[in-house]
Write a protein that holds these residues in place. Sequence first.
Motif, PDB file in Angstrom:
ATOM      1  N   UNK A   1       0.789  -1.217   0.339  1.00 54.76           N
ATOM      2  CA  UNK A   1      -0.231  -0.112  -0.083  1.00 54.76           C
ATOM      3  C   UNK A   1       0.784   1.132   0.175  1.00 54.76           C
ATOM      4  N   UNK A   2       1.878   1.411  -0.951  1.00 51.73           N
ATOM      5  CA  UNK A   2       2.262   2.753  -0.956  1.00 51.73           C
ATOM      6  C   UNK A   2       1.622   4.063  -1.125  1.00 51.73           C
ATOM      7  N   UNK A   3      -0.126   4.139  -1.697  1.00 50.59           N
ATOM      8  CA  UNK A   3      -0.347   5.450  -1.438  1.00 50.59           C
ATOM      9  C   UNK A   3      -0.702   5.818  -0.216  1.00 50.59           C
ATOM     10  N   UNK A   4      -0.693   4.534   0.616  1.00 47.45           N
ATOM     11  CA  UNK A   4      -0.196   5.340   2.255  1.00 47.45           C
ATOM     12  C   UNK A   4       0.507   6.736   1.958  1.00 47.45           C
ATOM     13  N   UNK A   5       1.644   6.643   1.897  1.00 47.36           N
ATOM     14  CA  UNK A   5       2.637   7.871   1.772  1.00 47.36           C
ATOM     15  C   UNK A   5       3.196   7.691   3.198  1.00 47.36           C
ATOM     16  N   UNK A   6       3.251   8.404   3.689  1.00 49.48           N
ATOM     17  CA  UNK A   6       4.507   8.810   4.386  1.00 49.48           C
ATOM     18  C   UNK A   6       3.001   9.099   6.030  1.00 49.48           C
ATOM     19  N   UNK A   7       2.665   7.820   6.690  1.00 53.12           N
ATOM     20  CA  UNK A   7       2.566   8.280   7.938  1.00 53.12           C
ATOM     21  C   UNK A   7       3.073   7.583   9.029  1.00 53.12           C
ATOM     22  N   UNK A   8       2.210   7.344  10.001  1.00 49.93           N
ATOM     23  CA  UNK A   8       3.572   6.890  11.020  1.00 49.93           C
ATOM     24  C   UNK A   8       4.657   7.732  11.844  1.00 49.93           C
ATOM     25  N   UNK A   9       5.346   7.463  12.641  1.00 49.68           N
ATOM     26  CA  UNK A   9       6.223   8.138  13.191  1.00 49.68           C
ATOM     27  C   UNK A   9       7.363   8.084  12.366  1.00 49.68           C
ATOM     28  N   UNK A  10       8.127   8.776  12.385  1.00 50.10           N
ATOM     29  CA  UNK A  10       9.813   9.502  11.749  1.00 50.10           C
ATOM     30  C   UNK A  10      10.334  10.338  12.832  1.00 50.10           C
TER      31      UNK A  10
END
Length: 773
Positions: A642-651
């Motif tokens: 699911x690359x379409x979710x992009x930059x989700x979550x903690x970085x």
Amino acid sequence: MFAKSRKKTATNFLNIVLGIFSLGCISTAYAQNNLSTTGTATSNNTIDKTNEKFVNDGNLETAWVSDSQNIEKWVSVELPGNTEVTKIDIQLDYSPNTPPTSYALQTYMNGRWREFVKKDFKSNESISIILKKPMLTDHIRFSVNSSDKIVVKEFEIYGIAYKADLTKLKEILINQSGYNLGQPKRFTAPNVKDNTSFVIKNTTTQKDAYKGKIKNHVGDFTSFNPNSKDEYIIIVNKFESYPFRIGPYWLERVSYQNAVDFMAGARHYVGTTKKISKLSWAYRDGDFFNWALQGLIAQYLSNPEAYKRLEKKINYVDNSSFSKEYNGLWGALEKYKDSAPDIVKIIHWDVDVKISQKLEHEHQKAELAHFLYAYPYLKEWLPQQNYDVVYEYLTNVWDKEDVRETSTTKYDKSEGHNLFALKTKMGTNKGELPPGHSVIPNLMMYEVVKRKSPKDAQKYFDAAFTQMQWMIENLDWKDPITTKGQRMSEHITMRAFAYFYNQYPNKAPKGLQKKVTQWIKVMVARSNNMWDFRKYTDNKEWAPIGWNETGNVLGFPAAALAAKSVMKDTLLKKELNRIAWSHLDNSFGRNPTGRHFSFDGPREIEGVDLGWYNDIEGGIGLLAPVPFVFDGSPKAEHYPNHPELGNIGWTEGWVQFNTAFNASLAYLANDNTNIKFIKTALNKVKLQLQAPINFSEEEQDSVRIKLQTSKGQTFYIKCTEQGPFSKYLVADIVLKRNKMIFQNQTIKLKKGETITASYGLGYFKKEAKFKIE
């Protein structure tokens, strides 16, 4: 001293909220919206189970109504994934009920609910909380104690909504930098049908160099081992991969210097910033469970010549040159020789901070055992005082049960700090208490104390034996809390099994090898997917929900290769090798996001094309100026594709992520090291060393190998790289009338004497023997 400062994407959070910021070729827009409507509501107390859904349906005409039986009443909303929450609004309806006097908002962290807001009611109709700092979470709970009914019309959660990443991803996902000769080489094509052909093309000659077929969305070109410095691309139908290289030790080539430079820059007080940071001792945001010292020592022991020849960039920094607030933070150890390799200087730094600040946490004490064990291999550069001070300190506090507050943090879950005690409590996804963390340190102390006081040594071995026996009998590999649930600390457990088995094969507890075999089978089964990626459980869970598990992916090869050293079954060893390398490939771009784990990867790592979505400004670690930071990795929601979710979550980069990678570098070196004598003629012998030494086809490498006769005579022979793309270094020896002749040296020997050659040090030493006949 260090790489250039990392590119910045935003100056503060306000910029992110108000608009758009650019990540190289990436544009990602942000907006505030009610995220609650995408979540799932649950409660412990309701008049009708179906009305939970009304709390986040976006309709003020409906409501969740609790019953009045239990005093504690709560309703929670679980979001699809971690989100930076900035505001919470709760719409209430108390008429004609009497509201309770106070309420709490809680978030789920490290296995339990934690309050982040507790206030008195000021309104019977609504609650509005604006957070001063965005909070990353996927669970929020509204809790009250009341004997009356509670009515909540809407539970609204506002945060940063990320638009799907606009970068066009490749259809062929690879290790963007390159692959090692002779090791597994695989790629993933998630949208390509089975039996589709692929071609590997040389970008210089434009000729096809290899052909194969895709199976289960995976292309395997392990057998493709060209001796060339050209780049290659993979072509499937009309799609092309990023270019990549293949070299004898490509991963080591692009990682060794970077890994050492990261540890140098992340040092507390003297690295890229002098700021004093919380949760920090030797490294900024290093905490007490960073496993840094043992990782650095393992790196050096596994491949000493490679680390000796890295660039020297570190100079000693005297504590007296700092202001008084720095007094006592380091400086208890006498300084190293200036000629020491940087990795040895960082080891000295780590130990110096622990001793200067008298750190007593069981993990910090355990780390120092690695130093005492390795000191004979480091004493060329380190004063005897270093060893003596650490030995005296450690033998006095090893069984100390309590710990001073200055030695621990809020994440401490240890039940006691006596390292002779049996450890049965396991940590959480934070990674703070992995099973078996005391095994290797106790076995090392057994060897260290035995040299000085044999009668006191046995208790260390007995503690390790008891701990390992408990692990064999009690650990359930099906339960992820014993494996992937330990996050970046998972490698500690399997390394303990391997160390005991390999160093004490005749003294190890019964069932050790069988227990390791069981672990291997679980790991291999969970890696049977198009990413060759070890999943969290046997079911649908790919990774722990809500966590940046970067260090777990980076450290898994250490666990897999440690297990491989115990295994005899050829097929299982091959499978372990596959999944060890697949996780390294995952961190270099073979994952659902198609990105390297480092935001600055394209600038800092040879061959990397697309880095992580973003880095983080500030943070406890202040790692932005440090090279080779692993910032983020695909979240559970990204899998299976699911690359379409992009930059989700903690970085956010963390020292613990890099130290996990350091451990993997050490076990990769050990797995790829072999030394042997090969008889090539009646009176000729070839000494052949395989080790990660040949990083560049432009230079001819050589290594001095220590030889020792069975009578104790020691001498050295130079092994030289066979060719620009060779994994081997060799030396020719002539045997003539009880003499061994090589490189203008003549050694007199007697019939029946044995010659031993070795490479690697301590528990990573590999040996070869040759008998004079």
